[in-house]
Design a protein around this motif. Structure first.
Motif: not given
Lengths: 309, 434
Positions: B156-157, B179-181, B185-186, B271-273
């Motif tokens: 994500v930069g 993010q919505d990979v 929309g979720k 599921k979480i970054a």
């Protein structure tokens, strides 16, 4: 002693025979009481003593340093003034009524079906139906936890498919309580159904046949034969389910631990938390006494229902 | 014949008296061999300590007794009341408020006063010590950091070597990482994992740090009242609420499940970054997953590859630390022998191998090259930044009250100031003044 005292013969038996009969009665009854002593002692030790000990604890206040003081009804006043406790009370009643209103009518209908029709494989179904009942409560709670898992639970995904929203079932107060009630219903249903079915099979067939001869319809048969003759089974099963539900701490604790917030914290869970997690034994005992009183109220109500003709 | 019988009897008496001179101490712990490899590893360590101690002290025999981990402190208290004695027992510092009132643990001050200054200073650098003394001696440090995915930062930069330094940056980074990979929309990956379930983790790792950051306190030492509904408490709860509902970087399911599920498994399950409240006891699973290399057990070459950590960017001393402590039961018939065992147990070389230590509690161990890696240096900053929970005897109730309060705020979207006040009043009505 009074029984052995010779007195005026009133029964018309010869005097010697009467003495022998009195002696035998007295000896046998004393022997019977003697045999009962161990059970009475055990009952006093394990039932009456803890009961009174619990009541006494509810009237005391103890510090962690071990000081114990008699405080009368202070613990009761403290609890009854607490919004959390009133919520506990309301949730317990909701839990009982929710479970009863689901399990009793549905189990009754199921019992009528399995007793009135010659269904194939019925014995097998009876066994399968019993599975939820024989599963350990904590195990079935874990099954429900995985079913309602927020990210991958099949129930969650099913609701998402219908509504487009993915609910966090056990973190939504109404859904969490609904899950707890449904879980309890799922566990109670087979037992109630089989209990009622057993009651229905004891009704003599002749009664139905005679009624049919007199032109009774299906509704009449149910209204005037089946229902009155299974009322005692109905009341008993309601009593058992009420007691189970009212005292159920383990499944509620395993599913939600009383959360989110206090939205599923029924009285039994409050008792468990106070007594065994936070060591507030006197408050826990007070909740226990109140829970016992509510159980007694339900019991009296059901017993009266059973006695009504 | 008579002579040999006499000698035999004499020998028997000698053996019997030698046996009676041997003292047996019981060590109560919670490691259950059936509970998986982590418990088995710790049990093996305890066995090793026992063998070494018995060899060095042939007149003292050690027996283990098992008590469930969350029952240890209450069992100590219950047994004290019932007159049942233990010797050495594992304890939690969160319960020391309770132990100090109940007096079920022995005050270790007389023993510790005899320690050389350098040994004492080796322990006292950490906040864990202040919460343990004088009822127990810490065996390690359990502190927490934010664990993050270096690869997702790059994606994500964000620079994976420049982590957030304040709360604004934390929110900003978390938004970028959410993010919505698959484009449905979720949200598929949340930027910041937190846990608000009905457990003590909620107060310790997610509410108290922010309350402390905003200069508030959970409980007042003087009045012995809960004070979490203060202005700082409102700011803390609002910050957490916003993470879920305003910034949408923390999942709503943070309120359900267990701490392990929501933090450890969700992070490993991608599921979480970033996950806040990641414990020093969870370094092993990162190594197992292959996201770090040579860091568990620590080696001087250890490297963070995919996952890395940074101390939570709250103010100084606004993080919670604790540890498993080792104490002596007040009814112990052999306190001197018990302390001898404890002193043996806390030798640097033995503690170094203790799997459940989390991080070394002895400062001298941090001087070893394997703890000089950037990864462990960040853990040390977090450990230095730590503080204990308040010493209330009703800590369990306080923790339950705060968790229930936050859940009501988040689940029912209840007004924050009023709800905090309602729960604080309810707690104080029962326990104020203790």
């Amino acid at each position: 002693m009074r029984l052995l005292k010779p007195g005026k013969a009133q029964t018309g038996l010869p005097e010697e025979k009467r003495y022998a009969s009195l002696y035998r009665w007295n000896y046998e009854s004393r022997l019977a009481y003697l045999f009962l002593i161990p059970s009475i002692l055990l009952m006093l030790l394990f039932l009456v003593f803890p009961l009174f000990s619990g009541i006494i604890m509810s009237l005391q206040e103890s510090t962690f340093a071990g000081e114990v003081n008699f405080v009368g009804l202070k613990n009761f006043r403290l609890l009854l003034r607490e919004a959390r406790f009133l919520n506990n009370l309301k949730l317990s009643i909701t839990y009982v009524l929710g479970n009863l209103s689901l399990s009793i009518p549905l189990a009754y209908i199921a019992a009528l079906i399995i007793t009135s029709q010659d269904l194939r494989g019925l014995p097998l179904f009876r066994g399968v139906f019993l599975l939820p009942f024989i599963t350990a409560p904590v195990v079935s709670s874990v099954i429900f936890l995985s079913l309602t898992d927020a990210s991958s639970g099949p129930v969650t995904l099913f609701i998402e498919r219908i509504t487009g929203e993915r609910p966090v079932i056990l973190a939504t107060p109404s859904l969490a309580m609904g899950t707890i009630i449904f879980h309890s219903f799922w566990r109670s249903f087979p037992f109630v159904m089989l209990f009622l079915a057993a009651g229905m099979t004891t009704i003599p067939n002749e009664l139905y046949e005679a009624a049919k001869v007199d032109g009774a319809t299906g509704w009449h048969l149910f209204r005037f034969i089946t229902f009155p003759l299974t009322r005692i089974h109905l009341a008993l099963s309601m009593l058992i389910i009420t007691m189970w539900t009212l005292q159920d701490a383990e499944t509620v604790f395993a599913l939600t631990r009383g959360g989110p917030g206090y939205s599923t914290e029924v009285l039994a869970v409050r008792l468990f938390k106070d007594s065994f997690i936070n060591f507030n034994l006197n408050l826990g005992a007070t909740v226990g006494v109140i829970l016992l009183s509510i159980s007694l109220l339900f019991m009296v109500a059901y017993l009266r229902l059973m006695q009504e003709r | 014949m008579r002579k040999s019988l006499l000698i035999g009897l004499l020998l028997l008496c000698l053996v019997a008296s030698a046996a009676s001179a041997q003292v047996t101490i019981r060590v109560a712990h919670f490691y259950d061999p059936a509970a998986g490899p982590a418990h088995q590893m710790n049990l093996r360590w305890l066995e090793k300590v026992k063998e070494g101690f018995e060899a060095a002290n042939p007149d003292i025999k050690v027996e283990f007794e098992w008590i469930k981990w969350d029952e240890l402190d209450l069992k100590s208290l219950r047994d004290f009341r019932a007159g049942i004695s233990h010797d050495v027992i594992y304890t939690s510092p969160q319960y020391y408020g309770l132990h100090s009132v109940a007096k079920d643990l022995l005050d270790l001050s007389p023993y510790i006063e005899k320690w050389p200054k350098e040994v004492l200073e080796d322990f006292t650098w950490s906040a864990v010590w202040s919460s343990a003394f004088p009822w127990g001696i810490p065996l390690g440090i359990h502190t927490r950091t934010i664990v993050y995915r270096r690869d997702l930062y790059e994606k994500v930069g964000l620079n994976p070597d420049k982590t957030p330094e304040n709360l604004e940056e934390l929110v900003e980074y978390s938004k970028k990482l959410t993010q919505d990979v698959d484009g449905d929309g979720k949200t598929d990956i949340y930027g910041l994992g937190m846990y608000f379930g009905p457990s003590r983790a909620t107060i310790e790792l997610y509410f108290a740090p922010y309350l402390w950051h905003f200069d508030g306190e959970l409980w007042d030492k003087e009045t012995k009242k809960a004070t979490f509904a203060s202005e700082a408490g409102i700011k803390a709860a609002q910050f957490l609420f916003d993470l879920i509902y305003t910034h949408k970087v923390t999942p709503e399911w943070s309120m359900s499940g267990t701490y392990d599920d929501v933090i450890l498994l969700s992070f490993l399950g991608e599921k979480i970054a970033q996950a806040e409240g990641y414990g020093s006891y969870w370094i092993g699973p990162l190594e197992e997953k292959g996201w770090i290399k040579g860091l568990f057990p620590p080696t001087p070459e250890g490297q963070a590859i995919v996952a890395d950590v940074y101390p939570t960017p709250t103010k100084y001393k606004a993080q919670f630390t604790n540890a498993w402590n080792i104490s002596i039961h007040a009814l112990s018939k052999h306190p001197d022998e018990s302390f001898k065992f404890i002193e043996y147990m806390i030798q640097p070389d033995l503690l170094y191998e203790y799997p459940d230590a989390g991080l070394p509690v002895r400062l001298s161990l941090w001087e070893r090259p394997e703890f000089k890696t950037p990864f462990y240096q960040k853990w040390q900053v977090a450990a230095r930044n730590g503080r204990p929970m308040p010493p209330t005897a009703h800590y369990g109730d306080l923790a339950d009250t705060v968790a229930a309060c936050l859940q009501e705020i988040f689940a029912a979207k209840a007004p924050i100031p009023e709800t905090l006040k309602k729960f604080e009043d309810e707690y104080n009505s029962k326990f104020a003044g203790e």
